[in-house]
Write an enzyme that holds these catalytic residues in place. Structure first.
Site, PDB file in Angstrom:
ATOM      1  N   GLU A  57      -1.597  -9.403   3.761  1.00 33.81           N
ATOM      2  CA  GLU A  57      -1.488  -9.458   4.875  1.00 33.81           C
ATOM      3  C   GLU A  57      -2.273  -9.630   5.709  1.00 33.81           C
ATOM      4  O   GLU A  57      -2.393 -10.946   6.624  1.00 33.81           O
ATOM      5  CB  GLU A  57      -0.717  -8.162   6.738  1.00 33.81           C
ATOM      6  CG  GLU A  57      -1.490  -6.424   6.860  1.00 33.81           C
ATOM      7  CD  GLU A  57      -1.720  -5.914   5.169  1.00 33.81           C
ATOM      8  OE1 GLU A  57      -0.570  -6.463   3.865  1.00 33.81           O
ATOM      9  OE2 GLU A  57      -1.378  -5.073   5.865  1.00 33.81           O
ATOM     10  N   CYS A  99       0.570  -1.360   0.115  1.00 33.58           N
ATOM     11  CA  CYS A  99      -0.061   0.067   0.126  1.00 33.58           C
ATOM     12  C   CYS A  99       0.397   0.927  -0.279  1.00 33.58           C
ATOM     13  O   CYS A  99       1.562   1.132  -0.957  1.00 33.58           O
ATOM     14  CB  CYS A  99      -1.293   0.154   1.528  1.00 33.58           C
ATOM     15  SG  CYS A  99      -2.432   1.355   0.523  1.00 33.58           S
ATOM     16  N   HIS A 121      -3.721  -4.667   0.409  1.00 36.00           N
ATOM     17  CA  HIS A 121      -3.009  -5.568   1.625  1.00 36.00           C
ATOM     18  C   HIS A 121      -2.836  -6.948   1.731  1.00 36.00           C
ATOM     19  O   HIS A 121      -3.678  -7.475   2.532  1.00 36.00           O
ATOM     20  CB  HIS A 121      -4.170  -5.354   2.959  1.00 36.00           C
ATOM     21  CG  HIS A 121      -3.655  -3.146   3.390  1.00 36.00           C
ATOM     22  ND1 HIS A 121      -2.217  -2.901   3.807  1.00 36.00           N
ATOM     23  CD2 HIS A 121      -4.354  -2.863   2.529  1.00 36.00           C
ATOM     24  CE1 HIS A 121      -2.659  -1.528   4.204  1.00 36.00           C
ATOM     25  NE2 HIS A 121      -3.658  -1.409   3.336  1.00 36.00           N
TER      26      HIS A 121
HETATM   27  N1  GLN Z   1      -1.374   6.630   3.094  1.00 36.38           N
HETATM   28  C1  GLN Z   1      -1.682   6.137   1.893  1.00 36.38           C
HETATM   29  C2  GLN Z   1      -3.448   6.148   0.795  1.00 36.38           C
HETATM   30  O1  GLN Z   1      -3.845   6.552   1.755  1.00 36.38           O
HETATM   31  C3  GLN Z   1      -1.708   4.430   1.780  1.00 36.38           C
HETATM   32  C4  GLN Z   1      -2.596   3.509   2.870  1.00 36.38           C
HETATM   33  C5  GLN Z   1      -1.793   2.398   3.081  1.00 36.38           C
HETATM   34  O2  GLN Z   1      -0.679   2.133   3.130  1.00 36.38           O
HETATM   35  N2  GLN Z   1      -3.480   1.867   3.475  1.00 36.38           N
HETATM   36  O3  GLN Z   1      -3.589   5.621  -0.305  1.00 36.38           O
END
Ligand code: GLN
Length: 533
Positions: free
Chosen positions: A511, A384, A509
């Site tokens: 994970e 992300c 994600h």
């Molecule tokens: N801050 C980034 C976004 O809002 C990544 C978010 C995250 O890593 N969950 O896209």
């Protein structure tokens, strides 16, 4: 047809927070599942946030994202990992959700004429949410964990609702498990029972006599301590359970099983338990054994800004360990604060992982870490924020776009290689990100396809920004491939640099999809690369 009646196991907490109620709840649920019961878990969070999405992971631990886009308490992640079962967001109930429904009903006129009160209106809403889950999912048993510590003002309506369910369904349908602590503070290590005594008294004061006391302690509960707790809490000695420290949280079901909780609970519910005769018991045991078996160490540097509380990244941590266990390696994770990253901080690691994150603080350190991984060909997995900032690092380092950045770091940047998602500009902060499971198409012949062995996967998301397609051509010319996309190619989901040993970023994600015994593909491939396999 009248829905069949589920049995309920209510888990309450005493003495103080952080005792591992979530692990106790998950472990009980696991034992029931291994005994061929259809089981699930619900977490009650008595705080006033609508969900965990707006809470700081430094203080509260990670925000766990469900398939249906819920931003939940991290215990929901434990339930998924222990039970190997997806949890819908309805399994995390908060005070706000309950009150919102009650207030909506009041405004609609559903209670016309009545004075709307905590008892019965709020408690009815709580009970109906719990019962609905059990009925709609045709569960045999539902474990409900009430967050907080008995004595908190916030949790009173919830505990009252649970008490009422026992009155209404009868003691043969409901078991209360109270989790407490027996600290040993003196040199001889005598286990103290007073905190347990007091917290059970507090519970009884609101009308709840526990059926089980699960006592957290460093070493196994001693015979006389167990006796004393039984005597003072009015719980039979065999139902006072020692929950002492063990090598991995996934060993706790064994610890509880060995003390006869399954037999005892099944007797109470008038059922027959079969746990240790099921094949699944053997499978579970071998998974737990693999997590505990020490293997050659794989050293991973985890670069991010929430480094003080390991719970901030509990799913990432566990996903790395699941992946290590599956190749017979143990993974050691060093937390590297991206704000204080220096030349040399990342030397000697088999791999570098950058988990999700938000905001400007520490972002430049993360960009430097991604650049270091690329320049030294150290295996890199960016998740992300780690995907987005790897793109920024590549724009600067490989494409020569010196001012490249993400709009999250600089909203008026000239070269926003990562920009805000359409529709997100003026959105409020709660529940407004791109959330939950989305389908991702993987490019044939890419590393992503090789990792997943499929052309299409579904993974969970939680973000507000995304890769800016205007830069795709320049990235491709310099050797970065976007090998996973969603929404018919409109969003970039996976980046990779095929010329390197392992350089992969994922906008999703992974994970949240890792389970003990079946590690998520990207983690599996990353840890193998870091181990030099
Ligand atoms: N801050 C980034 C976004 O809002 C990544 C978010 C995250 O890593 N969950 O896209």
């Amino acid at each position: 047809m009248r829905p069949r009646l589920a049995k309920f196991i209510f888990v309450t907490g005493g003495v103080m927070s952080g005792l591992g109620k979530g692990v106790v709840s998950s472990s009980i649920a696991k034992l029931l599942q291994l005994s061929d019961q259809r089981v699930s878990c619900v977490k009650i969070d008595p705080y006033l946030n609508y969900d965990a999405g707006t809470m700081n992971p430094i203080a509260h631990g990670e925000v766990f994202v469900t398939e249906d886009g819920g931003e939940c308490d991290m215990d929901v992640g434990n339930y998924e990992r222990f039970l190997n079962q997806d949890m819908p967001k309805s399994h995390n109930i908060t005070t706000s959700q309950v009150y919102s429904t009650v207030i909506e009903k009041e405004r609609r006129g559903d209670y016309l004429g009545a004075c709307v009160q905590i008892i019965p209106h709020v408690t009815e809403e709580i009970k109906s949410r719990i019962r609905r889950t059990a009925e709609e999912e045709s569960l045999d048993m539902l474990v409900v964990e009430c967050g907080g510590t008995v004595g908190d003002i916030e949790s009173l309506p919830f505990l009252e609702a649970l008490r009422q369910i026992r009155v209404e369904d009868g003691p043969e349908s409901v078991a209360f498990v109270h989790v407490t602590l027996a600290p040993s503070i003196d040199a001889v290590g005598e286990q103290k029972t007073k905190p347990t005594q007091h917290s059970v008294q507090e519970l009884r004061r609101i009308g709840i006599q526990p059926d089980y006391v699960a006592v957290r302690c460093e070493k196994e509960l001693e015979g006389p301590t167990r006796k004393k707790i039984a005597l003072f809490t009015n719980v039979p000695e065999r139902d006072v359970l020692s929950c002492h420290d063990v090598g991995t949280i996934f060993r706790v079901p064994h610890v509880m099983y060995d003390q006869g909780i399954v037999d005892s609970m099944f007797k109470k519910f008038g059922k027959v338990g079969l746990v240790n005769t099921s094949n699944r018991w053997a499978d579970w045991t071998s998974i737990v054994d693999s997590l505990e078996r020490p293997g050659e160490d794989v050293k991973i540097a985890m670069v991010g800004k929430y480094v003080d509380l390991p719970d901030s990244y509990v799913s990432v941590n566990l996903a790395l360990r699941h992946a290590g266990a599956s190749i017979g390696r143990s993974v050691s994770i060093d937390w590297i604060d991206s704000e204080t990253l220096r030349e040399g901080s990342l030397g000697g690691y088999g791999g570098i992982i950058v988990p999700g994150g938000f905001g400007t603080r520490g972002a430049e350190g993360i960009i430097a870490a991604a650049e270091h991984a690329r320049a030294t060909d150290t295996p890199y997995l960016g998740i992300c924020f780690g995907f987005q900032l790897a793109a920024v690092a590549f724009a600067r380092g490989a494409c020569g776009i010196g001012g490249a950045t993400s709009s999250e770091l600089d909203s008026s940047a000239e070269d926003p290689v990562v920009g805000i998602l359409p529709g997100q500009e003026g959105a409020g902060m709660g529940g407004s990100l791109r959330l939950g499971a989305h389908e991702i198409e993987l490019t044939g012949g890419s590393r992503a396809e090789a990792i997943y062995g499929a052309r299409s996967i579904t993974r969970r998301h939680r973000h507000r920004y995304e890769f800016n397609l205007d830069y795709r051509g320049r990235f491709a010319r310099e050797g970065m491939v976007f090998s996973g996309q969603s929404d018919s190619g409109r969003r970039m989901e996976v980046l990779e640099i095929p010329s390197l040993r392992f350089f992969v970023g994922v906008q999703f994600h992974p994970e949240f999809s890792s389970r003990p015994g079946s590690p998520e593909g990207a983690f599996g491939a990353f840890v193998s690369a870091a181990a030099g396999i």
